[in-house]
Write a protein that holds these residues in place. Structure first.
Motif, mmCIF file in Angstrom:
data_model
loop_
_atom_site.group_PDB
_atom_site.id
_atom_site.type_symbol
_atom_site.label_atom_id
_atom_site.label_comp_id
_atom_site.label_asym_id
_atom_site.label_seq_id
_atom_site.Cartn_x
_atom_site.Cartn_y
_atom_site.Cartn_z
ATOM 1 N N GLY A 48 44.356 36.937 43.800
ATOM 2 C CA GLY A 48 45.797 37.081 43.623
ATOM 3 C C GLY A 48 46.180 38.057 42.517
ATOM 4 N N PRO A 49 47.410 38.542 42.543
ATOM 5 C CA PRO A 49 47.892 39.471 41.513
ATOM 6 C C PRO A 49 47.735 38.869 40.117
ATOM 7 N N GLY A 50 47.237 39.686 39.195
ATOM 8 C CA GLY A 50 47.108 39.237 37.825
ATOM 9 C C GLY A 50 45.995 38.247 37.566
ATOM 10 N N ALA A 51 45.151 37.953 38.563
ATOM 11 C CA ALA A 51 44.020 37.049 38.351
ATOM 12 C C ALA A 51 42.903 37.786 37.616
ATOM 13 N N HIS A 52 42.102 37.032 36.873
ATOM 14 C CA HIS A 52 41.036 37.635 36.079
ATOM 15 C C HIS A 52 39.740 36.872 36.314
ATOM 16 N N LEU A 53 38.769 37.544 36.957
ATOM 17 C CA LEU A 53 37.429 37.018 37.121
ATOM 18 C C LEU A 53 36.552 37.737 36.107
ATOM 19 N N VAL A 54 36.318 37.092 34.986
ATOM 20 C CA VAL A 54 35.680 37.760 33.859
ATOM 21 C C VAL A 54 34.207 37.384 33.801
ATOM 22 N N ASP A 55 33.400 38.294 33.268
ATOM 23 C CA ASP A 55 31.978 38.013 33.141
ATOM 24 C C ASP A 55 31.667 37.457 31.757
ATOM 25 N N ALA A 74 47.235 43.342 42.754
ATOM 26 C CA ALA A 74 47.667 44.252 41.692
ATOM 27 C C ALA A 74 47.458 43.615 40.321
ATOM 28 N N LEU A 75 47.036 44.438 39.378
ATOM 29 C CA LEU A 75 46.883 44.041 37.974
ATOM 30 C C LEU A 75 45.824 42.956 37.766
ATOM 31 N N SER A 76 44.961 42.750 38.725
ATOM 32 C CA SER A 76 43.885 41.779 38.570
ATOM 33 C C SER A 76 42.612 42.492 38.139
ATOM 34 N N ALA A 132 44.550 47.411 39.756
ATOM 35 C CA ALA A 132 43.475 46.412 39.696
ATOM 36 C C ALA A 132 42.194 47.084 39.204
ATOM 37 N N ILE A 133 41.299 46.270 38.664
ATOM 38 C CA ILE A 133 40.015 46.769 38.158
ATOM 39 C C ILE A 133 38.883 46.001 38.827
ATOM 40 N N VAL A 134 37.922 46.741 39.377
ATOM 41 C CA VAL A 134 36.696 46.148 39.917
ATOM 42 C C VAL A 134 35.534 46.796 39.177
ATOM 43 N N ASP A 135 34.720 45.967 38.523
ATOM 44 C CA ASP A 135 33.656 46.480 37.664
ATOM 45 C C ASP A 135 32.356 45.731 37.951
ATOM 46 N N VAL A 164 42.161 33.084 45.312
ATOM 47 C CA VAL A 164 42.261 32.885 43.872
ATOM 48 C C VAL A 164 43.728 33.080 43.495
ATOM 49 N N GLN A 165 44.333 32.061 42.984
ATOM 50 C CA GLN A 165 45.769 32.084 42.739
ATOM 51 C C GLN A 165 46.154 33.100 41.665
ATOM 52 N N CYS A 166 47.399 33.547 41.757
ATOM 53 C CA CYS A 166 47.969 34.497 40.801
ATOM 54 C C CYS A 166 47.720 34.031 39.365
ATOM 55 N N CYS A 167 47.285 34.952 38.526
ATOM 56 C CA CYS A 167 47.158 34.757 37.073
ATOM 57 C C CYS A 167 46.040 33.793 36.681
ATOM 58 N N THR A 168 45.169 33.413 37.630
ATOM 59 C CA THR A 168 44.012 32.578 37.315
ATOM 60 C C THR A 168 43.054 33.328 36.395
ATOM 61 N N VAL A 169 42.461 32.616 35.450
ATOM 62 C CA VAL A 169 41.386 33.171 34.629
ATOM 63 C C VAL A 169 40.141 32.334 34.880
ATOM 64 N N SER A 170 39.089 32.963 35.380
ATOM 65 C CA SER A 170 37.866 32.232 35.695
ATOM 66 C C SER A 170 36.681 33.166 35.542
#
Length: 387
Positions: A334-341, A318-320, A303-306, A374-380
């Motif tokens: 959730g795994p594979g979720a993406h909270l993008v800026d 994992a992998l979020s 996972a990445i936290v930035d 936040v559900q798996c594989c969400t992009v928000s």
């Protein structure tokens, strides 16, 4: 110093919702400490030994005071007016003649803004002194002031469209510290705070001292990210004895690793960053600059936290990825979720003005409510508030 200090910790933090839906603002953790702890530090730096924390009714037990000379009382009355009235009554019962009031959620670097206000009060001759901060940074929305060449506050504007238009990008705002005699404290508690300050300004008894350092008022979720940036800048590297850092992990400069934290094989922590008590950063995970991972949170594999705030007891799957975001306590990404800026475009109506105010200066991710999954594989992201 023969002066009593008060930490006003009676607010719920409505502007911080949904982050404060479980824990009122004064007791939120930031870099492993409650916000009231930073206020206590301000008073200690000012040489004040006798300190009273004024807490919201029913929440006094949440204060981690635990220091000599610090006691906690519950606020009597509503809003700031009730808090100041409580402070006045406590000062009278302690037979003190002078008082310094620090509002929770106002942070400064270096942490000497209260000391500056006390020194100015003692030398300027003003019966009441406010610490003032530049309105050129942060998301200040109330307490705009005008000051003349003598340091006298001439006007005090509370939250309004007029004040916002006037103050954006220029001028000064109330910096969260007030020093006064006890009699003046009683006068300030007779009316709502803004009315009291306006009245004192008209009387010519209200002075203002301008804070030259960095300053943040945590009013909205995004202010937390700015506070992390300020507090971690130049903080240095500290790894607690009770922390476990794998030999194959990579820990950069300006990283604080607290007691009980575990950084596993192949994990990467780039500073500046804070890894809180009992946090687990699992194999292959990456924590990047100006992030704060609070107590008991888990950052799973890869996972990445930035540039984000991860509250108490959060699980990042994992992998979020979590970028430029604020994640409330107990939430799950959730795994594979993406909270993008990105440039804010999805803020709710009550925060719509924020996008215009920020313009293209700041990229934002998401605000995740406490306990939300936040559900798996969400992009928000891009200013989304996830309930």
């Amino acid at each position: 110093m023969a002066m009593i200090g008060f930490v006003l910790a009676g607010g719920y933090g409505k502007r911080l919702l949904p982050l404060t839906s479980r824990t009122p603002k004064p007791f939120m953790q930031l870099l492993g400490r409650q916000l009231i702890d930073y206020s206590l530090d301000m008073l200690r730096e000012a040489g004040v030994d006798d300190v009273v924390i004024i807490a919201t009714q029913g929440f006094s037990g949440m204060a981690s005071a635990g220091r000599e000379g610090v006691r906690v009382v519950e606020q009597r009355g509503l809003d700031i007016q009730g808090a100041l009235r409580t402070a006045y009554e406590e000062a009278v019962s302690s037979k003190e003649r002078e008082a310094i009031v620090v509002y929770t959620g106002f942070l400064a670097s270096p942490n000497t803004i209260a000391k500056l206000a006390v020194e100015y009060y003692q030398t300027s001759g003003f019966p009441v002194v406010l610490a003032l901060a530049s309105a050129a940074t942060g998301l200040e929305t109330y307490g705009f002031v005008t000051v003349d060449y003598r340091g006298a506050v001439r006007d005090f504007m509370w939250e309004s469209q007029e004040a916002n238009r006037w103050g954006m990008g220029r001028g000064y705002v109330f910096g969260g510290v007030m020093v006064s005699g006890v009699e003046e404290l009683e006068e300030a508690s007779r009316r709502p705070f803004a009315e009291s300050m306006k009245s004192m300004a008209k009387q010519g008894v209200l002075g203002g001292v301008q804070w030259p350092g960095r300053w943040v008022e945590i009013g909205y979720p995004w202010d937390i990210l700015e506070a992390i940036n300020m507090l971690l800048d130049g903080a240095g590297t500290r790894i607690a004895r009770g922390a476990r850092v794998s030999r194959s992990a990579v820990v950069g400069d300006n990283v604080i690793v607290d007691e009980g934290a575990v950084i596993e094989d192949g994990a990467v922590v780039k500073g500046p960053a804070y890894i809180g008590r009992d946090v687990r950063v699992m194999s292959g995970a990456v924590v990047e600059g100006f992030s704060s991972i609070e107590q008991g949170s888990v950052i799973e594999e890869n996972a990445i936290v930035d540039r984000s705030y991860v509250g108490v007891g959060v699980r990042v799957g994992a992998l979020s990825e979590v970028r430029g975001s604020v994640v409330g306590e107990g939430a799950v990404v959730g795994p594979g979720a993406h909270l993008v800026d990105g440039y804010p475009e999805r803020l709710p109506e009550r925060l719509r003005w924020l996008a215009e105010y920020l313009g293209e200066k700041v990229k934002l991710g998401a605000v995740v409510s406490p306990g939300h999954e936040v559900q798996c594989c969400t992009v928000s992201g891009k200013g989304a508030v996830l309930p």
